[in-house]
Write a protein that holds these residues in place. Sequence first.
Motif, PDB file in Angstrom:
ATOM      1  N   UNK A   1       0.761  -1.334   0.074  1.00  0.00           N
ATOM      2  CA  UNK A   1       0.171  -0.100  -0.008  1.00  0.00           C
ATOM      3  C   UNK A   1       0.835   1.388  -0.134  1.00  0.00           C
ATOM      4  N   UNK A   2       2.024   1.195   0.541  1.00  0.00           N
ATOM      5  CA  UNK A   2       2.824   2.536   0.723  1.00  0.00           C
ATOM      6  C   UNK A   2       3.479   2.490  -0.645  1.00  0.00           C
ATOM      7  N   UNK A   3       3.758   1.449  -1.414  1.00  0.00           N
ATOM      8  CA  UNK A   3       4.304   1.301  -2.642  1.00  0.00           C
ATOM      9  C   UNK A   3       3.323   2.149  -3.828  1.00  0.00           C
ATOM     10  N   UNK A   4       1.958   1.723  -3.585  1.00  0.00           N
ATOM     11  CA  UNK A   4       1.246   2.473  -4.450  1.00  0.00           C
ATOM     12  C   UNK A   4       0.920   3.787  -4.247  1.00  0.00           C
ATOM     13  N   UNK A   5       0.891   4.146  -2.744  1.00  0.00           N
ATOM     14  CA  UNK A   5       0.744   5.260  -2.387  1.00  0.00           C
ATOM     15  C   UNK A   5       1.847   6.247  -3.001  1.00  0.00           C
ATOM     16  N   UNK A   6       3.000   6.023  -2.953  1.00  0.00           N
ATOM     17  CA  UNK A   6       4.176   6.618  -3.197  1.00  0.00           C
ATOM     18  C   UNK A   6       4.125   6.767  -5.104  1.00  0.00           C
ATOM     19  N   UNK A   7       3.784   5.582  -5.646  1.00  0.00           N
ATOM     20  CA  UNK A   7       3.541   5.743  -7.006  1.00  0.00           C
ATOM     21  C   UNK A   7       2.607   6.861  -7.659  1.00  0.00           C
ATOM     22  N   UNK A   8       1.607   6.998  -6.777  1.00  0.00           N
ATOM     23  CA  UNK A   8       0.696   7.837  -7.045  1.00  0.00           C
ATOM     24  C   UNK A   8       1.143   9.199  -6.918  1.00  0.00           C
ATOM     25  N   UNK A   9       1.935   9.575  -5.988  1.00  0.00           N
ATOM     26  CA  UNK A   9       2.548  10.789  -5.651  1.00  0.00           C
ATOM     27  C   UNK A   9       3.386  11.447  -6.676  1.00  0.00           C
ATOM     28  N   UNK A  10       4.454  10.330  -7.138  1.00  0.00           N
ATOM     29  CA  UNK A  10       5.246  10.578  -8.129  1.00  0.00           C
ATOM     30  C   UNK A  10       4.471  10.795  -9.549  1.00  0.00           C
ATOM     31  N   UNK A  11       3.547  10.216  -9.973  1.00  0.00           N
ATOM     32  CA  UNK A  11       2.717  10.442 -11.096  1.00  0.00           C
ATOM     33  C   UNK A  11       1.906  11.783 -11.002  1.00  0.00           C
TER      34      UNK A  11
ATOM     35  N   UNK B   1      -2.542  -5.212  -8.831  1.00  0.00           N
ATOM     36  CA  UNK B   1      -2.988  -6.518  -8.250  1.00  0.00           C
ATOM     37  C   UNK B   1      -4.634  -6.341  -7.828  1.00  0.00           C
ATOM     38  N   UNK B   2      -4.990  -5.122  -7.836  1.00  0.00           N
ATOM     39  CA  UNK B   2      -6.212  -5.177  -7.372  1.00  0.00           C
ATOM     40  C   UNK B   2      -6.414  -4.891  -5.867  1.00  0.00           C
ATOM     41  N   UNK B   3      -5.330  -5.056  -4.989  1.00  0.00           N
ATOM     42  CA  UNK B   3      -5.447  -4.825  -3.578  1.00  0.00           C
ATOM     43  C   UNK B   3      -4.921  -3.556  -3.101  1.00  0.00           C
TER      44      UNK B   3
END
Length: 127
Positions: free
Chosen positions: A99-109, A125-127
């Motif tokens: 979840x941290x990875x997804x949050x960080x990826x969204x911030x970068x984008x 992966x939908x989670x």
Amino acid sequence: MKKTAPSWMNDQAKKEWRRVLKLIIEEEKELEEKDFKTLETYCVNYAKWLKCEEILDSEGLTFETPNGYIQQRPEVAIGNKAQERLLATAKELGLTPASRSRMNRHKIYEKTEEFDEELEEMISDGT
């Protein structure tokens, strides 16, 4: 930001509240008032799961009924459900690596304005 755990929580849930809130503050994440119910749910389920594990460690996974049948202790199912809820709310709060990875990826984008929501949905992966 509300910094104290609700008074109705047990000691273990309050301790986890303080630990997680400290992490959130250190990582400079923003929690809105509506997010505190998720944090409450996380802490309560953490305490419930921990209590079940303590009981299972001392009493075992099964017990013998008065009729002589061996059955699974109720704490197994209660602990499993609490752990599911715990993990679900941990993801919502950004407490898991994924979840941290997804949050960080969204911030970068967001910063580069190159985020493609449809592509992200296809590869995530939908989670």
